[in-house]
Design an enzyme around this catalytic site. Structure first.
Site, PDB file in Angstrom:
ATOM      1  N   HIS A 115     -20.863  15.176   5.569  1.00 18.79           N
ATOM      2  CA  HIS A 115     -20.233  16.349   4.959  1.00 18.79           C
ATOM      3  C   HIS A 115     -18.719  16.205   5.154  1.00 18.79           C
ATOM      4  O   HIS A 115     -18.272  15.588   6.116  1.00 18.79           O
ATOM      5  CB  HIS A 115     -20.764  17.593   5.692  1.00 18.79           C
ATOM      6  N   ASP A 139     -23.598  16.272  13.774  1.00 22.66           N
ATOM      7  CA  ASP A 139     -23.385  17.471  12.956  1.00 22.66           C
ATOM      8  C   ASP A 139     -24.758  18.099  12.706  1.00 22.66           C
ATOM      9  O   ASP A 139     -25.553  17.592  11.917  1.00 22.66           O
ATOM     10  CB  ASP A 139     -22.697  17.036  11.648  1.00 22.66           C
ATOM     11  N   GLN A 148     -27.396  21.484   9.432  1.00 27.13           N
ATOM     12  CA  GLN A 148     -28.665  21.674   8.711  1.00 27.13           C
ATOM     13  C   GLN A 148     -29.888  21.519   9.604  1.00 27.13           C
ATOM     14  O   GLN A 148     -31.005  21.802   9.165  1.00 27.13           O
ATOM     15  CB  GLN A 148     -28.769  20.678   7.541  1.00 27.13           C
ATOM     16  N   LYS A 178     -26.065  29.826   8.825  1.00 29.59           N
ATOM     17  CA  LYS A 178     -27.161  29.102   8.163  1.00 29.59           C
ATOM     18  C   LYS A 178     -28.485  29.326   8.887  1.00 29.59           C
ATOM     19  O   LYS A 178     -29.476  28.673   8.595  1.00 29.59           O
ATOM     20  CB  LYS A 178     -26.851  27.602   8.119  1.00 29.59           C
ATOM     21  N   CYS A 224     -19.791  19.393  -0.822  1.00 27.22           N
ATOM     22  CA  CYS A 224     -18.867  18.854   0.202  1.00 27.22           C
ATOM     23  C   CYS A 224     -19.239  17.430   0.597  1.00 27.22           C
ATOM     24  O   CYS A 224     -19.098  17.042   1.764  1.00 27.22           O
ATOM     25  CB  CYS A 224     -18.800  19.754   1.435  1.00 27.22           C
TER      26      CYS A 224
END
Ligand SMILES: Cc1ncc(COP(=O)(O)O)c(C=O)c1O
Length: 426
Positions: free
Chosen positions: A142, A219, A222, A245, A384
């Protein structure tokens, strides 16, 4: 009559916690929530961008403002103490949720994943990187990770390297072995790609990074919302995610770091709350994690994030993951029925809860508008991940992403919506 499906989570009762899912959409947007009379029911499939917030979380935030709104750390008065306890305990709750046994000292609250990434890039990267060093990323990062490390590399003279993806949108691990070498100081990798849905072997990458004395930043934007995550089992040095999220509010994210690393790092932001002693000549820093939380922190959001974690824990993250996988596979299979649809990323039975695709002859933005007219909220664009889209040879894609309250019937509505687009563009 709609056939009752059986799901790993109790979708019907969960949906009752999210009044927004009863919305109709398509009316006047200048007055949100109004003008719905001649509009269509919402089918929300944009959860990878932002998930919805259940009443339990909204109530926790409202309780904070109604009952104990006050600034933290500084006050001796009652409300400040109540707010401080709730805010500080929210850090413990996050630490427990991601398996950080060091507790609150290993979890700093940030604005979001992006700020967590920038915190490490600036606080660690500017000091530690230089000419001859490399930072290893992946082609599916991302922009939060890709742009941040790319720019810090430019400023320090380090080299940014990108692990290739293969035809299925998985990392080429042979290439990873070539790229991660003695020059590597940091490996920054997305756990689940927000475009491809690929679930990356972050533990293996952590081993590869550690073998050459490098650190790994994962990261988790998600992954933390959608599956059980244990940062210590992964052996991540840094790990980050965003509250919005995962049923939580906007304006809060978390940076996990191994304690000794956070201890050694300089602060990223300076100001109040993060200092211990200040003179005209110098300053010393507060204990972890407050050293990384300058100024008035996101107190209401911290309370909300803790409530969101409570909510997800009640459902059970294994069940959340199973539900995500079920819907992703169903969506993949349904979309894969059509020759005029190109799906990006690995097969349906091996991905996180999202599917990005393109419909032949229809730009992703046009498709998104047509679906919007039918109440179906999906995302169109580069998500992104512009360099990844360059690699895929697609200017943009359409992404459907799922969460605990979505159903197969909603996936069917997405697929029905594609028919309308085909008719219009045929
Ligand atoms: C994989 C990934 N990383 C980072 C981010 C950035 O999250 P935020 O905008 O909350 O900082 C996102 C958001 O879409 C994401 O999907």
């Amino acid at each position: 009559m709609e056939v009752q499906e059986s799901y790993p989570v109790d979708v019907d009762s969960l949906r009752a916690d999210f009044p927004i899912l009863q919305r109709k959409v398509g009316g006047d947007i200048s007055t949100p929530g109004e003008g719905d009379d001649d509009t269509v029911p919402l089918v929300y499939l944009d959860n990878a961008a932002t998930s919805h917030t259940p009443d339990q979380v909204v109530d926790a935030i409202a309780d904070y403002y109604r009952e104990y709104n006050s600034n933290v750390h500084r006050g001796i008065h009652h409300l400040s103490q109540e707010a401080s306890v709730a805010y500080e305990e929210a850090h413990d709750r996050v630490a427990e949720f991601i398996g950080a046994s060091g507790g609150r000292e290993e979890v700093a609250f940030t604005k979001n994943t992006t700020e967590a990434m920038n915190t490490v890039a600036y606080a660690w990267g500017l000091d530690e990187l230089g000419p001859g060093d490399s930072v290893v990323l992946t082609e599916m990062e991302h922009h939060a990770s890709l742009v941040t490390w790319q720019q810090i590399a430019k400023r320090t003279g380090a080299e940014a390297r990108y692990i290739r993806i293969d035809e299925d949108g998985r990392l080429d691990m042979e290439h990873a072995k070539e790229l991660i070498d003695d020059s590597t100081k940091m490996v920054s990798v997305v756990h689940i790609s927000n475009t491809l849905g690929t679930v990356n072997p972050v533990s293996d990458l952590a081993d590869m990074a550690h073998d050459v004395g490098a650190y790994i930043f994962v990261d988790g934007a998600q992954s933390v919302p959608t599956r059980p995550v244990d940062v210590e089992a992964i052996d991540a040095d840094f790990y980050a995610f965003s509250g919005h999220k995962m049923c939580g509010p906007t304006g809060i994210g978390a940076l996990y770091g191994k304690r000794d690393l956070l201890d050694e790092m300089q602060p990223y932001h300076y100001g109040g709350s993060m200092i211990r002693r200040v003179t005209f000549d110098d300053a010393t820093w507060e204990d972890l994690p407050w050293k990384f939380e300058a100024g008035t922190p996101p107190i209401a959001q911290g309370v909300g994030l803790a409530a969101a974690i409570e909510y997800l824990d009640d459902i059970g993250m294994e069940n959340v993951q199973a539900h995500e996988e079920l819907l992703a596979e169903y969506a993949y299979d349904r979309l894969n029925e059509f020759d005029d649809i190109e799906i990006y990323g690995p097969p349906g039975d091996d991905r996180g809860g999202l599917v990005s695709f393109n419909l032949d002859g229809v730009h992703a933005h046009d498709l998104s508008s047509i679906l919007n007219e039918q109440g179906v909220a999906i995302r169109a664009g580069d998500h992104c991940t512009q360099p990844l889209h360059d690699k895929l040879g697609a200017a943009a894609s359409t992404r459907a992403s799922f969460y605990i309250y979505n159903t197969k019937a909603e996936v069917d509505k997405l697929v029905d919506g594609l028919e309308v687009a085909r008719d219009l563009f045929a």
